[in-house]
Write a protein that holds these residues in place. Structure first.
Motif, short mmCIF file in Angstrom:
data_model
loop_
_atom_site.label_atom_id
_atom_site.label_comp_id
_atom_site.label_asym_id
_atom_site.label_seq_id
_atom_site.Cartn_x
_atom_site.Cartn_y
_atom_site.Cartn_z
N UNK A 319 -2.33 -0.20 8.02
CA UNK A 319 -1.34 0.36 7.10
C UNK A 319 -1.60 -0.18 5.71
N UNK A 320 -1.90 0.73 4.80
CA UNK A 320 -2.18 0.32 3.42
C UNK A 320 -0.90 0.04 2.65
N UNK A 321 0.12 0.90 2.85
CA UNK A 321 1.37 0.74 2.10
C UNK A 321 2.44 1.60 2.76
N UNK A 322 3.69 1.16 2.64
CA UNK A 322 4.83 1.93 3.15
C UNK A 322 5.80 2.21 2.02
N UNK A 323 6.35 3.43 2.02
CA UNK A 323 7.31 3.88 1.02
C UNK A 323 8.57 4.37 1.72
N UNK A 324 9.73 4.32 1.05
CA UNK A 324 10.89 5.01 1.60
C UNK A 324 10.71 6.51 1.49
N UNK A 325 11.39 7.27 2.33
CA UNK A 325 11.21 8.72 2.38
C UNK A 325 11.42 9.38 1.03
N UNK A 337 -4.97 8.80 -4.92
CA UNK A 337 -5.75 7.87 -5.75
C UNK A 337 -6.94 7.29 -4.99
N UNK A 338 -6.90 7.32 -3.66
CA UNK A 338 -8.02 6.93 -2.79
C UNK A 338 -8.51 5.51 -3.04
N UNK A 339 -7.58 4.61 -3.33
CA UNK A 339 -7.96 3.22 -3.52
C UNK A 339 -7.58 2.36 -2.31
N UNK A 340 -7.05 3.01 -1.30
CA UNK A 340 -6.54 2.27 -0.16
C UNK A 340 -7.48 2.37 1.04
N UNK A 341 -7.25 1.50 2.01
CA UNK A 341 -7.91 1.59 3.31
C UNK A 341 -6.83 1.72 4.37
N UNK A 342 -6.96 2.74 5.22
CA UNK A 342 -5.98 2.94 6.28
C UNK A 342 -4.95 3.99 5.94
N UNK A 343 -3.73 3.80 6.46
CA UNK A 343 -2.69 4.82 6.39
C UNK A 343 -1.56 4.45 5.42
#
Length: 351
Positions: A319-325, A337-343
């Motif tokens: 998990x790269x990052x979690x946001x509220x809905x 932005x494609x700077x993350x790895x994963x979901x």
């Protein structure tokens, strides 16, 4: 006993276009399960490329028109609740479903073959042809709600269904074994990082294509060799050096994938983020006896196999990052932005 409200919070897609087409509301009617369905209170839902592609009508082959812009090639019905990656709790069941299923923690299989008790001739994508998981509640055929026994959090479990089942399906179709050298394009994304883990679980030698900034994360997942995204693949790996290509990118580099494949090699594709139109020298296809697999509809065994891997601890969430809905636009921009790895995951309700 769980009290089920009449309305819920959720995000509705009201038409094709930009982020403004996503509307956060608190007055959406809570769906009611039909006789063969379950009602699920959603805890978390993952963000996917499909969500964005559907919103912008990328799937249309009619110059971005709306008549064929759904996952199945039909017109999308609005408003639509998107979201294919769901982890939640069953809170109510239809009359043909065992009451004992209430309280089960489940993952939803995103490739839908049954709706309202009828078998579909053409499968649907959850959150495209029917409402999905970007809301507090959802309904789905009981057969598509898989019980999962895991210590992973809801956020972590929501990273699995779409990406990992897509990856598992590609590896299943291509019949990947421990004897294979497997090349994975787009390896740092949700499906790519899933394919890395699932291929390693089979014992394969895995080569990942990614940007150099993400090398470390992929090596930590077990990758045997990393190749820079802009590298000349033939110079680095040599012709006829891999047994299987798991492709999520396509684009200008695509002809090199076929050069890399050994005679009798297998190519599986389930994405085209680098561009959908490629140049194929048909002689390479038939002279090397290559096998091509377009992978969308899941093989029947795939999702249960995925749940088994989760419960056995053979794969882990990335998990790269979690946001509220309500921050779905920020989550999708973070994705783009494609700077993350994963979901990237949206947290929706707490069990």
């Amino acid at each position: 006993m769980t009290t089920i409200p009449k309305t819920m919070k959720g995000v509705q897609l009201i038409g094709h276009g930009g982020p403004e087409m996503l509307q956060y509301r608190n007055d959406i009617p809570v769906p009611v399960p039909t006789s063969n369905e379950v009602l699920i209170r959603i805890a978390a839902a993952g963000v996917n490329n499909t969500d964005i592609n559907t919103r912008i009508a990328w799937y249309s082959k009619n110059d971005g028109g709306s008549t064929d812009a759904s996952w199945s090639g039909q017109a999308l019905e609005f408003p639509r609740i998107q979201g294919a990656d769901v982890c939640g709790i069953i809170v109510a069941v239809g009359e043909n479903v065992e009451v004992a299923r209430i309280g089960q923690r489940v993952l939803i299989e995103p490739c839908i073959t049954e709706v309202n008790g009828r078998t579909l001739t053409t499968p649907w994508y959850y959150g495209s042809e029917c409402d999905g998981g970007f809301a507090e509640y959802t309904v789905v055929a009981a057969k598509h709600a898989y019980a999962v026994n895991s210590n992973f959090s809801d956020t972590e479990l929501a990273s699995f269904p779409c990406s990992y089942s897509t990856a598992e399906n590609m590896l299943t179709r291509a019949k990947v074994t421990a004897k294979d050298r497997v090349l994975i394009s787009g390896a740092s994304g949700g499906v790519g990082s899933a394919a890395v883990q699932l291929a390693k679980a089979r014992g394969a030698y895995v080569i990942a294509i990614t940007s150099p900034s993400k090398n470390r994360q992929l090596l930590e997942l077990g990758v045997d060799q990393v190749v820079a995204r802009e590298a000349d693949l033939i110079d680095v790996l040599e012709e006829n050096s891999v047994d299987v290509v798991i492709d999520l990118v396509a684009g200008k580099q695509w002809p090199q994938f076929l050069q890399l494949l050994k005679p009798g090699g297998r190519y599986a594709v389930s994405g085209a983020i680098g561009g959908p139109l490629v140049e194929l020298d048909i002689r390479t296809l038939y002279l090397k006896d290559l096998s091509f697999f377009g992978c969308t509809v899941l093989n029947p065994e795939v999702f249960q196999n995925l749940v088994n891997y989760i419960e056995q601890g053979k794969i882990k969430p990335v998990v790269a990052h979690a946001f509220p809905l309500q921050e779905i636009n920020a989550a999708q921009q973070f994705f783009l932005d494609k700077k993350h790895t994963g979901k990237i995951v949206l947290n929706i309700t707490n069990p």
